[in-house]
Design a protein around this motif. Structure first.
Motif, PDB file in Angstrom:
ATOM      1  N   ILE A  62      36.420  38.126  35.077  1.00 35.57           N
ATOM      2  CA  ILE A  62      35.664  39.269  35.611  1.00 35.57           C
ATOM      3  C   ILE A  62      36.428  39.907  36.767  1.00 35.57           C
ATOM      4  CG2 ILE A  62      33.568  39.906  36.859  1.00 35.57           C
ATOM      5  CD1 ILE A  62      32.090  37.853  35.081  1.00 35.57           C
ATOM      6  N   ALA A  63      36.981  39.087  37.653  1.00 34.50           N
ATOM      7  CA  ALA A  63      37.749  39.626  38.778  1.00 34.50           C
ATOM      8  C   ALA A  63      38.984  40.370  38.279  1.00 34.50           C
ATOM      9  CB  ALA A  63      38.149  38.497  39.723  1.00 34.50           C
ATOM     10  N   ALA A  64      39.671  39.807  37.297  1.00 37.15           N
ATOM     11  CA  ALA A  64      40.853  40.476  36.750  1.00 37.15           C
ATOM     12  C   ALA A  64      40.467  41.771  36.042  1.00 37.15           C
ATOM     13  CB  ALA A  64      41.585  39.545  35.783  1.00 37.15           C
ATOM     14  N   ALA A  65      39.323  41.778  35.359  1.00 37.07           N
ATOM     15  CA  ALA A  65      38.866  42.985  34.672  1.00 37.07           C
ATOM     16  C   ALA A  65      38.549  44.095  35.660  1.00 37.07           C
ATOM     17  CB  ALA A  65      37.641  42.668  33.814  1.00 37.07           C
ATOM     18  N   VAL A  66      37.906  43.739  36.752  1.00 38.58           N
ATOM     19  CA  VAL A  66      37.597  44.745  37.774  1.00 38.58           C
ATOM     20  C   VAL A  66      38.890  45.311  38.358  1.00 38.58           C
ATOM     21  CG1 VAL A  66      36.602  45.054  40.078  1.00 38.58           C
ATOM     22  CG2 VAL A  66      35.321  43.844  38.307  1.00 38.58           C
ATOM     23  N   CYS A  67      39.869  44.448  38.603  1.00 37.34           N
ATOM     24  CA  CYS A  67      41.165  44.924  39.122  1.00 37.34           C
ATOM     25  C   CYS A  67      41.860  45.846  38.125  1.00 37.34           C
ATOM     26  CB  CYS A  67      42.059  43.745  39.466  1.00 37.34           C
ATOM     27  SG  CYS A  67      41.511  42.826  40.910  1.00 37.34           S
ATOM     28  N   CYS A  68      41.719  45.569  36.838  1.00 36.65           N
ATOM     29  CA  CYS A  68      42.327  46.436  35.818  1.00 36.65           C
ATOM     30  C   CYS A  68      41.623  47.787  35.731  1.00 36.65           C
ATOM     31  CB  CYS A  68      42.288  45.760  34.448  1.00 36.65           C
ATOM     32  SG  CYS A  68      43.495  44.447  34.258  1.00 36.65           S
ATOM     33  N   MET A  69      40.333  47.807  36.025  1.00 36.66           N
ATOM     34  CA  MET A  69      39.568  49.046  35.902  1.00 36.66           C
ATOM     35  C   MET A  69      39.601  49.902  37.169  1.00 36.66           C
ATOM     36  SD  MET A  69      36.275  47.782  33.821  1.00 36.66           S
ATOM     37  CE  MET A  69      36.348  47.450  32.071  1.00 36.66           C
ATOM     38  N   LEU A  70      40.073  49.356  38.259  1.00 39.36           N
ATOM     39  CA  LEU A  70      40.113  50.110  39.515  1.00 39.36           C
ATOM     40  C   LEU A  70      40.988  51.364  39.466  1.00 39.36           C
ATOM     41  CD1 LEU A  70      40.016  47.468  42.363  1.00 39.36           C
ATOM     42  CD2 LEU A  70      38.338  49.224  41.840  1.00 39.36           C
TER      43      LEU A  70
END
Length: 105
Positions: A62-70
């Motif tokens: 989830i943390a990596a996904a949020v970083c990818c979507m930023l």
């Protein structure tokens, strides 16, 4: 000019807001895929490799996904701000008119 589904002309601002660079779109897709895998890992829906099982792996995904979507979110907010307040992002400084009735001259 392009038209929206209701038949009204679409503004150029809406078109420029929707177009994102390909690397940003790929990051957005990777982030969405990571969110799906995180959901699967969190709920144990499908058997996953050992390193993807568990709640810790789901949280990291989830943390990596949020970083990818930023990046996509930042670009869209930046473009929206430029459309809403173009004066804040003017590249050239406004020309100042000198007071012709200045007492010092």
């Amino acid at each position: 000019m392009a038209r929206n589904p209701q038949g009204a002309p679409r503004s150029p601002a809406a078109k420029s807001l929707a177009s994102l660079p390909l690397p940003v779109l790929l990051l957005e897709g990777a982030g969405a895929l990571m969110l799906v895998v995180a959901w699967i890992a969190f709920n144990d829906v499908l058997p996953l490799p050992d390193w993807l099982q568990g709640k810790t792996a789901a949280r990291l995904l989830i943390a990596a996904a949020v970083c990818c979507m930023l990046p996509a979110a930042i670009i869209m907010m930046w473009r929206t701000a430029q459309i809403i307040a173009p004066q804040l992002f003017a590249t050239s400084a406004p020309k100042k008119e000198r007071d012709k009735h200045d007492a010092d001259h």
